[in-house]
Design an enzyme around this catalytic site. Structure first.
Site, short mmCIF file in Angstrom:
data_model
loop_
_atom_site.label_atom_id
_atom_site.label_comp_id
_atom_site.label_asym_id
_atom_site.label_seq_id
_atom_site.Cartn_x
_atom_site.Cartn_y
_atom_site.Cartn_z
N CYS A 140 0.79 -1.02 -0.14
CA CYS A 140 0.07 -0.06 -0.14
C CYS A 140 0.87 1.40 0.07
O CYS A 140 0.49 2.32 -0.32
CB CYS A 140 -0.84 0.08 1.26
SG CYS A 140 0.07 -0.37 2.81
N HIS A 142 2.31 2.48 2.58
CA HIS A 142 2.56 3.12 3.78
C HIS A 142 3.67 2.68 4.46
O HIS A 142 3.98 1.48 4.69
CB HIS A 142 1.07 2.75 4.68
CG HIS A 142 -0.15 2.82 4.24
ND1 HIS A 142 -1.18 2.30 3.96
CD2 HIS A 142 -0.45 4.42 3.70
CE1 HIS A 142 -2.19 3.11 3.44
NE2 HIS A 142 -1.86 4.37 3.47
N CYS A 148 10.12 1.84 13.94
CA CYS A 148 8.80 2.03 14.21
C CYS A 148 7.51 0.71 13.85
O CYS A 148 6.80 0.30 14.47
CB CYS A 148 8.11 3.15 13.61
SG CYS A 148 8.76 4.74 14.55
N CYS A 293 -22.54 -40.25 48.41
CA CYS A 293 -23.86 -41.01 48.53
C CYS A 293 -24.89 -40.02 49.26
O CYS A 293 -24.54 -39.49 50.37
CB CYS A 293 -23.75 -42.24 49.28
SG CYS A 293 -25.45 -43.20 49.44
N CYS A 311 -33.23 -33.78 50.15
CA CYS A 311 -34.49 -33.18 50.60
C CYS A 311 -35.03 -33.23 51.96
O CYS A 311 -35.78 -32.64 52.48
CB CYS A 311 -35.59 -33.50 49.66
SG CYS A 311 -36.00 -35.43 49.97
ZN LIG Z 1 -1.15 0.48 4.44
ZN LIG Z 2 -34.85 -36.77 48.70
ZN LIG Z 3 9.79 5.83 12.97
#
Ligand SMILES: [Zn+2]
Ligand SMILES: [Zn+2]
Ligand SMILES: [Zn+2]
Ligand SMILES: [Zn+2]
Ligand SMILES: [Zn+2]
Ligand SMILES: [Zn+2]
Length: 491
Positions: A140, A142, A148, A293, A311
């Protein structure tokens, strides 16, 4: 490293609408595995392979070179393209050749730039650090100074853990090829980090691969076709291929996810104390639960009351006439206002949560059986039984764990289930399995010493076979129901 959610979720990272989503399921069904995990381990499954980092990298490279040979583009470009198509080579090639405009296709795939910057001649000022330097960049145009670029890439690799990195220029979507990345980073640890990230990304976006969730395992399981199913890693971890969680049949992955979230979010459940003591309902002295159990015997010699831990009702009451596994929806009659409704909902939820946690607790407590059983097996071998003859005890413990796990998830399943004729059948299967599981647990926790070996073996074997059968009946019913879409859920 492992992002269960993203793989499982509809529309993961880079799924675009024109891509094949073979990974996605309707998800209310759950595939079946009739065997227990231990049976499964013993049987070599050709359909499920375990791969370590090196073999994963080799597979990835192989896929890249196959595409490279066809498309005649750079290796790095191939990797980006394959990543876009979730490593489905056929689907990539098909789209590539079917697409009317190759350039547009490649722009879409972020391997060639939408537009190219015009480059001024000679050295220039780096936009990032403002020093005059030799600048370089991508197709591209860039550009930035080498330092960097290196700082930018290092940050992406270390902080963002990314192996698909876009150009540094804002709004430029171009992805940086691996060759380019490696030309800017030279530190060996950084290079190896980047290679690890490539493999991680290969596994995470590939529908046929999943990281083993086992602690420090680092291997991935590969299947030949995607479905929710039990897989077993070479480290022994059993998990659901579809969501990476513990195998959770009969619950489906969607409900499991909701359930886990609900349990985490709900402040009420935070208060669930891992209660190892409850008062005997008859004499009120505190009783400690130190086994799995749920048939409890009061330790007070003057009382000896037998009750159900879940329960607190007398144990003798439990049987084929009475079971405590179902929630009585009529317990709260016609809630009037919002507050009453939310209280009723909470009560219902806590009922299921309590039983879910109860079985999980039993599963933990029954872990102790492994030691106990190993001792007993040794003792039996010393009494002239062969190694093979004593294996039934180990098998019984394995089956008990399977049943506890199944029971756990049946309570989450039941939580999402609407009451109807099918849910009644389910509940009766559940009651049955629960009852039989408690008996098997009782045999192993209490009766090991009381019987002569021949009777013990007969008794334990008969019981675990029957329990397995009950478990299969329950799971088959759930799976068939999912297939025929009979389950009414209250989401
Ligand atoms: Zn680029
Ligand atoms: Zn029970
Ligand atoms: Zn730079
Ligand atoms: Zn593993
Ligand atoms: Zn799952
Ligand atoms: Zn008592």
């Amino acid at each position: 490293m492992n992002s269960d959610d993203e793989i499982y979720m509809e529309g993961s990272a880079s799924s675009e609408d024109d891509m094949d989503d073979e990974c996605l399921s309707d998800d209310d069904g759950i595939a079946r595995h009739d065997q227990s995990a231990s049976d499964y381990l013993n049987k070599k499954d050709k359909d499920n392979e375990v791969l370590d980092h090196d073999s994963l990298e080799a597979e990835m490279k192989k896929a890249i070179s196959e595409v490279e040979a066809v498309l005649q583009v750079k290796t790095g470009v191939c990797r980006i393209l394959l990543h876009k198509y979730k490593w489905n080579k056929e689907s990539l090639l098909e789209r590539f050749y079917e697409h009317p405009d190759t350039i547009a296709f490649l722009i879409d795939a972020q391997v060639i730039p939408r537009q190219q910057e015009v480059i001024p001649a000679g050295d220039a000022e780096c936009d990032i650090c403002c020093s005059m330097d030799e600048l370089s960049g991508l197709s591209c145009n860039h550009r930035a100074c080498a330092e960097c670029w290196q700082a930018y890439l290092t940050n992406k690799i270390v902080s963002d853990a990314q192996s698909e990195i876009e150009c540094m220029a804002p709004n430029c979507k171009l992805l940086i090829e691996d060759e380019k990345v490696l030309s800017y980073i030279s530190d060996p640890t950084m290079v190896s980090k980047y290679r690890k990230l490539m493999v991680a990304s290969y596994v995470e976006i590939n529908c046929l691969l999943r990281w083993c969730p086992g602690i420090d395992c680092g291997k991935a399981v590969k299947v030949s076709h995607w479905e929710p199913r039990l897989v077993v890693c070479s480290c022994g971890t059993c998990f659901c291929f579809s969501c990476g969680q513990n195998w959770h049949e009969p619950l489906n992955c969607r409900h499991l996810k909701k359930w886990i979230k609900k349990c985490q979010d709900d402040s009420e459940t935070m208060n669930w104390i891992n209660a190892n003591t409850k008062d005997c309902p008859k004499c009120m002295i505190p009783i400690e639960k130190n086994g799995g159990c749920n048939r409890m015997l009061c330790t007070n010699s003057g009382c000896r009351y037998e009750f159900c831990w879940m329960c607190l009702e007398p144990w003798t009451k439990h049987g084929y006439q009475y079971a405590c596994n179902g929630y009585d929806e009529t317990a709260v009659k016609n809630p009037q206002d919002a507050q009453e409704i939310s209280r009723a909902n909470l009560k219902r939820y806590l009922f299921y949560f309590n039983r879910y946690m109860g079985h999980e607790q039993s599963l933990q407590l029954e872990g102790k059986l492994n030691i106990k059983v190993a001792k007993k097996m040794e003792q039996m071998e010393n009494m002239s039984m062969s190694w093979i003859e004593v294996q039934f005890l180990r098998k019984a413990v394995d089956i008990l764990s399977e049943c506890r796990r199944t029971l756990m998830y049946t309570y989450a399943f039941a939580f999402y289930l609407k009451k109807d004729n099918n849910s009644i059948i389910f509940e009766s299967n559940q009651a049955n399995l629960e009852m039989e599981t408690e008996q098997l647990s009782g045999f192993l926790e209490r009766d090991l010493e009381d019987e002569d070996l021949v009777t013990l073996k007969q008794k334990v074997q008969d019981k675990y076979r029957y329990v397995e059968q009950r478990r299969k009946v329950l799971l088959d019913h759930c799976a068939e129901g999912a297939e025929q879409d009979i389950w009414q859920y209250n989401d």
